[in-house]
Motif scaffolding. Structure first.
Motif, PDB file in Angstrom:
ATOM      1  N   ASN A   1     -46.496   6.605 -21.996  1.00 40.78           N
ATOM      2  CA  ASN A   1     -46.721   5.463 -20.865  1.00 40.78           C
ATOM      3  C   ASN A   1     -47.415   5.614 -19.919  1.00 40.78           C
ATOM      4  N   VAL A   2     -48.367   4.528 -19.573  1.00 38.20           N
ATOM      5  CA  VAL A   2     -49.468   4.558 -18.431  1.00 38.20           C
ATOM      6  C   VAL A   2     -48.929   5.087 -17.032  1.00 38.20           C
ATOM      7  N   THR A   3     -47.401   5.131 -16.842  1.00 40.22           N
ATOM      8  CA  THR A   3     -46.818   5.503 -15.714  1.00 40.22           C
ATOM      9  C   THR A   3     -46.730   6.918 -15.737  1.00 40.22           C
TER      10      THR A   3
ATOM     11  N   GLY B   1     -51.566   2.810  -9.136  1.00 40.11           N
ATOM     12  CA  GLY B   1     -50.634   2.440  -9.926  1.00 40.11           C
ATOM     13  C   GLY B   1     -49.087   2.944 -10.012  1.00 40.11           C
ATOM     14  N   GLU B   2     -48.226   2.340 -10.701  1.00 41.47           N
ATOM     15  CA  GLU B   2     -46.931   2.825 -10.966  1.00 41.47           C
ATOM     16  C   GLU B   2     -46.762   4.392 -11.526  1.00 41.47           C
ATOM     17  N   VAL B   3     -45.836   5.028 -10.885  1.00 41.43           N
ATOM     18  CA  VAL B   3     -45.836   6.633 -11.571  1.00 41.43           C
ATOM     19  C   VAL B   3     -44.218   6.682 -12.060  1.00 41.43           C
TER      20      VAL B   3
ATOM     21  N   GLY C   1     -48.245  14.532 -19.972  1.00 42.22           N
ATOM     22  CA  GLY C   1     -48.326  13.212 -19.814  1.00 42.22           C
ATOM     23  C   GLY C   1     -49.311  12.543 -20.384  1.00 42.22           C
ATOM     24  N   LEU C   2     -49.612  11.326 -19.863  1.00 45.52           N
ATOM     25  CA  LEU C   2     -50.668  10.512 -20.105  1.00 45.52           C
ATOM     26  C   LEU C   2     -52.087  11.359 -20.482  1.00 45.52           C
ATOM     27  N   ILE C   3     -52.425  12.081 -19.106  1.00 45.72           N
ATOM     28  CA  ILE C   3     -53.524  12.866 -19.383  1.00 45.72           C
ATOM     29  C   ILE C   3     -53.058  14.422 -19.244  1.00 45.72           C
ATOM     30  N   TRP C   4     -53.303  15.189 -20.378  1.00 41.56           N
ATOM     31  CA  TRP C   4     -53.052  16.653 -20.354  1.00 41.56           C
ATOM     32  C   TRP C   4     -53.356  17.328 -19.447  1.00 41.56           C
TER      33      TRP C   4
ATOM     34  N   ILE D   1     -57.541   4.696 -19.578  1.00 43.67           N
ATOM     35  CA  ILE D   1     -56.515   3.662 -20.095  1.00 43.67           C
ATOM     36  C   ILE D   1     -57.265   2.273 -20.474  1.00 43.67           C
ATOM     37  N   GLU D   2     -58.139   1.843 -19.692  1.00 41.25           N
ATOM     38  CA  GLU D   2     -58.845   0.518 -20.177  1.00 41.25           C
ATOM     39  C   GLU D   2     -59.722   0.630 -21.498  1.00 41.25           C
TER      40      GLU D   2
END
Length: 282
Positions: free
Chosen positions: A75-77, A90-92, A107-110, A133-134
């Motif tokens: 998830n992006v959070t 952003g949200e975490v 996580g999203l970025i290792w 993300i974009e």
């Protein structure tokens, strides 16, 4: 085709995605990790195992960027703010499961590889992460969602298969079960919440009839892609399929082995069975 995503539209009720087989490493990655170590994060060759699927009318969505650059199955959070040199706007994530993955460095970025090697020798900027993300996460999920919508619109039902591979033995920092010897396949539906369990178990039974071992929801239950895109109450079923790499490749050299040919034939058999399986009539 988006610059970082390959999409092949389909005509059938099946949609396949491969989120972790990408091997195109962006110039702005600027990692400090050895490339050989970094490549162990890939679900190498998964796209080749299913390359027959579009000819069967099955929609295909493939990430060309590597998982270690951005993991679209998170998830992006799920942001490790300690990796950033400036503030994250952003949200975490705050739920225990997401936090555990972030703390593990996945996580999203290792932050680290499966064996615990740091990927960066620098802090990332929030703008870097936002750009990933974009450019990668949003287009990939949009493509998967559109393919599922189209399949469901055509047939009134859809089976989405999230295609992965796994090492023969779990690495120290890859899961909550380091050192676990994996089955040939792991079929995950988040404990029956992203697909009818009868459908998932039918996949297990088909694979077992072909001579493989199949584990159900252990140790992989499925993550963001099946969670986000499933709606079994409305006949949208999402299932994660993990294939043991020993079945088709040399894990040290990343080379395909002769066993890959048999595996591809058996995967074709599996998808042919699913094309004939209307989940509304299980």
């Amino acid at each position: 085709m988006d610059a970082w995503i390959r999409v092949v539209p389909g005509t059938s009720p099946l949609v396949l995605d491969s989120p972790h087989s990408g091997t195109v490493y962006p110039e702005d990655f600027r990692h400090a990790c050895d490339m050989g170590e970094l490549r162990q994060a890939e679900d190498t060759h998964v796209e080749k195992l299913y390359d027959f699927a579009p000819a069967m009318g099955i929609a295909w969505v493939e990430a060309l960027f590597p998982r270690s650059y951005l993991d679209v199955n998170r998830n992006v959070t799920e942001i490790d703010v300690a990796m950033l040199e400036d503030a994250w706007r952003g949200e975490v994530a705050s739920d225990p499961k997401s936090l555990a993955k972030v703390r593990l460095g996945k996580g999203l970025i290792w932050r680290i590889t499966d064996s615990g090697v740091p990927i960066y020798s620098r802090k990332l900027t929030a703008a870097e992460v936002e750009a990933r993300i974009e450019n990668c996460w949003r287009p990939f999920h949009e493509a998967v969602g559109k393919a599922i919508d189209a399949a469901h619109r055509r047939h009134g039902w859809c089976i989405h298969i999230d295609c992965h591979s796994m090492p023969a033995v779990s690495a120290p920092f890859s899961t909550d079960y380091p050192g676990l010897v994996h089955a040939d396949f792991v079929i995950g539906d988040r404990e029956g919440t992203t697909a009818d369990p009868r459908l998932s178990k039918k996949i297990c039974a088909h694979l077992e009839a072909l001579g493989y071992s199949a584990s159900y929801n252990h140790p992989y239950k499925g993550v963001e892609l099946v969670r986000r895109h499933a709606d079994p109450a409305h006949h949208r079923h999402s299932i994660q399929v993990e294939i043991n790499r020993k079945l088709y490749m040399d894990e040290a050299t990343l080379e395909l082995t002769p066993r890959a040919a048999r595996l591809k034939a058996d995967l074709r058999s599996l998808l042919a069975m699913l094309l004939e399986t209307d989940p509304r009539r299980l």
